[in-house]
Write an enzyme that holds these catalytic residues in place. Structure first.
Site, PDB file in Angstrom:
ATOM      1  N   GLU A  55       0.831  -1.205   0.000  1.00 58.28           N
ATOM      2  CA  GLU A  55       0.000   0.000   0.000  1.00 58.28           C
ATOM      3  C   GLU A  55       0.872   1.263   0.000  1.00 58.28           C
ATOM      4  O   GLU A  55       1.836   1.354   0.752  1.00 58.28           O
ATOM      5  CB  GLU A  55      -0.910  -0.005   1.225  1.00 58.28           C
ATOM      6  CG  GLU A  55      -1.846   1.188   1.297  1.00 58.28           C
ATOM      7  CD  GLU A  55      -2.686   1.202   2.563  1.00 58.28           C
ATOM      8  OE1 GLU A  55      -3.695   1.925   2.589  1.00 58.28           O
ATOM      9  OE2 GLU A  55      -2.323   0.500   3.532  1.00 58.28           O
ATOM     10  N   LYS A 128     -10.026   2.549  -2.168  1.00 63.12           N
ATOM     11  CA  LYS A 128     -10.220   2.017  -0.830  1.00 63.12           C
ATOM     12  C   LYS A 128     -11.546   2.487  -0.247  1.00 63.12           C
ATOM     13  O   LYS A 128     -11.834   3.685  -0.187  1.00 63.12           O
ATOM     14  CB  LYS A 128      -9.058   2.463   0.062  1.00 63.12           C
ATOM     15  CG  LYS A 128      -9.011   1.840   1.440  1.00 63.12           C
ATOM     16  CD  LYS A 128      -7.696   2.252   2.124  1.00 63.12           C
ATOM     17  CE  LYS A 128      -7.532   1.635   3.484  1.00 63.12           C
ATOM     18  NZ  LYS A 128      -6.210   1.987   4.078  1.00 63.12           N
ATOM     19  N   CYS A 165      -5.809  -2.794   2.641  1.00 67.65           N
ATOM     20  CA  CYS A 165      -5.486  -2.672   4.061  1.00 67.65           C
ATOM     21  C   CYS A 165      -6.706  -2.713   4.980  1.00 67.65           C
ATOM     22  O   CYS A 165      -7.188  -3.793   5.287  1.00 67.65           O
ATOM     23  CB  CYS A 165      -4.653  -1.416   4.300  1.00 67.65           C
ATOM     24  SG  CYS A 165      -3.709  -1.470   5.860  1.00 67.65           S
TER      25      CYS A 165
END
Length: 306
Positions: A55, A128, A165
């Protein structure tokens, strides 16, 4: 006694060779990019077809503090990184998964994964969806929540269910990728220990992180890939002693079995063979999708059931 149906030779095999790049970063973005390119070439030389980066791989993890100047390192998509890595992907004949600080327009930014095909072109992106706001992880200051949904990205190797994540703690995200036809779950990640945590708490956090992704693989009958950064990154505000990213990048199969795992302290590249078609074999024996009670799950869309 129930027949053991695993390893049914009538089911097609499609072996894919993955490359995982687990590296540490510094404040020198060009040095980080040079290291990434070296590691990508290392993986490609060992016949990796699909290479995953951590990331926000170009820079330090700047979200430890709220700093307006950090927006200066954001970039458009297409932009500098997609052109640079696109040329590299075309040269090496690989698929690359990038993780970038996307500048969508003035004042609007995302934490975005980009898939580069073997011809060097962008074939999809994922923004995300779950944005944390925890001590040392102040991402809500920087990123708007994603608006592209949970849609796998079609590539020449298969449909990639890419999440990022904090998304890895949400079973709904993995399930929606699976229901949309993903062949694999992939998590570019930046996670580590905050300095004030006890050793016992650190063990609990890392174990929970690994178990969660093994569970996503099991629940959905899909392989899962997690690529983390490694090494210590300082907190420029001085409020903490920084984050020690715990590495441990790993790949697990659709029964949750860990196929390969990197170390917790060292930079490391992993080359891993997985079978994209084994999900059919697993789902015939563990038919979780068949037995879901979709008629009884309406309350899942509520924040809390009072």
């Amino acid at each position: 006694m129930r027949q053991n149906l695993f390893h049914n030779t009538s089911i097609q095999t499609q072996l894919i060779k993955l490359g995982l790049v687990q590296q540490s970063n510094t404040s020198d973005i060009q040095s980080n990019i040079h290291k990434l390119i070296t590691n990508i070439r290392w993986c490609a030389a060992r016949e990796a077809q699909l290479i995953v980066l951590p990331e926000l791989h170009n820079s330090l993890y700047f979200c430890q503090t709220e700093n307006i100047k950090a927006f200066d390192i954001s970039e458009s998509i297409p932009g500098y990184s997609t052109r640079l890595f696109g040329k590299l992907a075309q040269e090496l004949g690989i698929i690359l998964i990038l993780s970038l600080f996307e500048r969508r327009t003035l004042g609007l930014y995302h934490n975005t994964a980009v898939v580069i095909e073997r011809d060097g072109n962008i074939v999809g992106r994922y923004r995300k969806m779950h944005i944390p706001d925890d001590p040392a992880y102040y991402e809500k200051f920087y990123f708007a929540p994603g608006d592209l949904g949970f849609q796998p990205i079609q590539t020449s190797l298969g449909r990639l269910g890419i999440l990022i994540c904090w998304d890895q703690w949400y079973p709904e995200a993995a399930r929606l990728m699976a229901l949309s036809g993903a062949d694999i779950l992939i998590y570019p990640t930046a996670i580590g220990y905050e300095s004030s945590d006890t050793d016992e708490e650190k063990r609990k956090q890392k174990n929970a992180w690994i178990i969660s992704q093994q569970a996503h693989a099991i629940h959905n009958g899909l392989p899962s890939v997690t690529v983390n950064r490694v090494g210590h990154e300082y907190d420029s505000s001085g409020q903490t002693n920084g984050i020690l990213f715990w590495g441990n990048s790993f790949v697990c199969g659709g029964q949750g079995e860990i196929i390969a795992q990197a170390s917790d302290m060292q930079e490391e590249n992993l080359i891993v063979d997985i079978n994209f078609h084994r999900q059919e074999e697993i789902r015939r024996v563990w038919p979780f999708l068949r037995d879901r009670r979709i008629d009884a799950y309406e309350n899942l869309t509520r924040r809390f059931i009072d």
